[in-house]
Design a protein around this motif. Structure first.
Motif, mmCIF file in Angstrom:
data_model
loop_
_atom_site.group_PDB
_atom_site.id
_atom_site.type_symbol
_atom_site.label_atom_id
_atom_site.label_comp_id
_atom_site.label_asym_id
_atom_site.label_seq_id
_atom_site.Cartn_x
_atom_site.Cartn_y
_atom_site.Cartn_z
ATOM 1 N N GLY A 126 -19.921 -28.170 74.773
ATOM 2 C CA GLY A 126 -18.500 -28.498 74.654
ATOM 3 C C GLY A 126 -17.643 -27.492 75.377
ATOM 4 N N ASN A 127 -16.331 -27.617 75.146
ATOM 5 C CA ASN A 127 -15.395 -26.708 75.801
ATOM 6 C C ASN A 127 -15.192 -25.450 74.965
ATOM 7 N N SER A 128 -14.280 -24.594 75.410
ATOM 8 C CA SER A 128 -14.079 -23.305 74.736
ATOM 9 C C SER A 128 -13.606 -23.485 73.302
ATOM 10 N N ASP A 129 -12.764 -24.504 73.060
ATOM 11 C CA ASP A 129 -12.306 -24.757 71.687
ATOM 12 C C ASP A 129 -13.471 -25.146 70.786
ATOM 13 N N ASP A 130 -14.362 -25.988 71.315
ATOM 14 C CA ASP A 130 -15.546 -26.391 70.542
ATOM 15 C C ASP A 130 -16.392 -25.179 70.180
ATOM 16 N N MET A 131 -16.552 -24.279 71.138
ATOM 17 C CA MET A 131 -17.401 -23.117 70.895
ATOM 18 C C MET A 131 -16.768 -22.138 69.918
ATOM 19 N N ARG A 132 -15.443 -21.986 69.996
ATOM 20 C CA ARG A 132 -14.761 -21.125 69.009
ATOM 21 C C ARG A 132 -14.910 -21.707 67.607
ATOM 22 N N THR A 134 -17.302 -23.651 66.544
ATOM 23 C CA THR A 134 -18.692 -23.487 66.116
ATOM 24 C C THR A 134 -18.940 -22.080 65.606
ATOM 25 N N ALA A 135 -18.370 -21.082 66.294
ATOM 26 C CA ALA A 135 -18.514 -19.691 65.840
ATOM 27 C C ALA A 135 -17.911 -19.512 64.458
ATOM 28 N N ASP A 136 -16.736 -20.102 64.233
ATOM 29 C CA ASP A 136 -16.102 -20.015 62.912
ATOM 30 C C ASP A 136 -16.964 -20.720 61.860
ATOM 31 N N ASP A 137 -17.510 -21.884 62.227
ATOM 32 C CA ASP A 137 -18.367 -22.622 61.298
ATOM 33 C C ASP A 137 -19.602 -21.802 60.928
ATOM 34 N N ASN A 227 -38.132 -31.328 71.453
ATOM 35 C CA ASN A 227 -37.526 -32.354 70.615
ATOM 36 C C ASN A 227 -36.594 -31.746 69.587
ATOM 37 N N LYS A 228 -36.977 -30.592 69.051
ATOM 38 C CA LYS A 228 -36.126 -29.966 68.045
ATOM 39 C C LYS A 228 -34.873 -29.369 68.669
ATOM 40 N N ILE A 229 -34.979 -28.899 69.911
ATOM 41 C CA ILE A 229 -33.789 -28.409 70.604
ATOM 42 C C ILE A 229 -32.797 -29.551 70.775
ATOM 43 N N ASN A 230 -33.303 -30.724 71.135
ATOM 44 C CA ASN A 230 -32.421 -31.882 71.286
ATOM 45 C C ASN A 230 -31.725 -32.204 69.975
ATOM 46 N N GLN A 231 -32.460 -32.074 68.880
ATOM 47 C CA GLN A 231 -31.877 -32.337 67.572
ATOM 48 C C GLN A 231 -30.810 -31.308 67.225
ATOM 49 N N MET A 232 -31.073 -30.027 67.567
ATOM 50 C CA MET A 232 -30.131 -28.968 67.207
ATOM 51 C C MET A 232 -28.824 -29.048 67.985
ATOM 52 N N LEU A 233 -28.839 -29.770 69.099
ATOM 53 C CA LEU A 233 -27.600 -29.930 69.846
ATOM 54 C C LEU A 233 -26.589 -30.793 69.110
ATOM 55 N N ILE A 234 -27.059 -31.544 68.103
ATOM 56 C CA ILE A 234 -26.145 -32.408 67.376
ATOM 57 C C ILE A 234 -25.974 -31.985 65.915
ATOM 58 N N GLU A 235 -26.561 -30.871 65.535
ATOM 59 C CA GLU A 235 -26.364 -30.396 64.178
ATOM 60 C C GLU A 235 -26.451 -28.869 64.156
ATOM 61 N N LEU A 236 -25.693 -28.238 63.276
ATOM 62 C CA LEU A 236 -25.787 -26.789 63.112
ATOM 63 C C LEU A 236 -27.109 -26.494 62.437
ATOM 64 N N SER A 237 -27.761 -25.435 62.898
ATOM 65 C CA SER A 237 -29.062 -25.083 62.342
ATOM 66 C C SER A 237 -29.160 -23.597 62.139
ATOM 67 N N ILE A 238 -29.943 -23.218 61.170
ATOM 68 C CA ILE A 238 -30.385 -21.828 61.048
ATOM 69 C C ILE A 238 -31.860 -21.827 61.305
ATOM 70 N N ILE A 239 -32.337 -20.941 62.154
ATOM 71 C CA ILE A 239 -33.762 -20.929 62.428
ATOM 72 C C ILE A 239 -34.253 -19.494 62.486
#
Length: 239
Positions: A126-132, A134-137, A227-239
């Protein structure tokens, strides 16, 4: 007696107790499974329904982590179950699996098994707003995880100490974990092997978990990881 419940092992069920094994990665749903040992919240929900009314629940953990929201859901389901829950860390309770381990009324870690805690991370496009955002999330998610750890601290341990350990990615054997958390240390045993698609993302893996896999297993893991990387692109994950 052993009951087949999709990919979740349920052993030795009786009216008094049941055993359950978390021996793979923690994933968000059935379609996210790439190994027959992976576990999702639906598995745990179905398991708890099958063993409803048992007085004692033995939970065996040997997992390198997985999806943060799946792990938190599993933790909350186990936590509110009325059975007395004894958690045994057979090899590793890493990342979100360390949170699942905290659901126990009693937590037992052998001196040569490990608890690993670290900061959550996510794949994002995403763009810079999306990344900010995500960091807050991720900061909020980390706080939720710290809240779980805080409920299991030994008296006198400051949660800020644990927060720094989370920031540093910290691997604690049974004795070290007992200095910070309300866990019991059992005698060293033959540690159960633990492999995880997530190990390549950790920076301080103890030698016990860093043994090379044979070529066929490595190829299989690489496909699973993609496959799991593809999944993590659409959901927040802790690994």
């Amino acid at each position: 007696m052993q009951i087949a419940n999709k990919f979740l092992q349920i052993k030795n069920q009786s009216e008094q107790s049941a055993d359950v094994y978390f021996y793979g990665d923690i994933v968000s749903s059935e379609w996210g499974k790439w190994e027959n040992t992976d576990t999702c919240p639906e598995d745990v929900r179905d398991f708890l329904t099958q063993v409803e009314g048992v007085k004692n629940l033995n939970i065996y953990v040997n997992s390198g982590g997985g999806s943060v929201f799946a792990g938190l859901a599993i933790y909350n389901m186990l936590k509110r179950n009325s059975a007395f829950k004894t958690v045994h860390v057979d090899g590793l309770a890493g990342s979100i699996a360390s949170v699942i381990a905290m659901a126990g009324d009693k937590i037992v870690i052998p001196s040569n098994a490990f608890l690993m805690i670290h900061k959550p991370w996510s794949g994002i496009v995403g763009n810079s707003d999306d990344m900010r955002k995500t960091a807050d999330d991720l900061d909020q998610i980390e706080q939720g995880i710290l809240n779980v750890y805080a409920e299991n601290l030994k008296e006198g341990v400051d949660i800020n100490t644990i927060k720094q350990m989370v920031n540093d990615e910290t691997w604690l054997n049974g004795f070290e974990a007992s200095k910070y958390f309300n866990v019991e240390v059992s005698q060293e045993n033959e540690m159960v092997a633990c492999t995880s698609d997530y190990f390549k993302n950790y920076s301080k893996i103890p030698q016990q978990f860093a043994k090379p896999q044979n070529q066929s297993n490595e190829t299989k893991k690489e496909l699973s990881q993609q496959n799991k990387i593809n999944q993590m692109l659409i959901e927040l994950s802790i690994i």
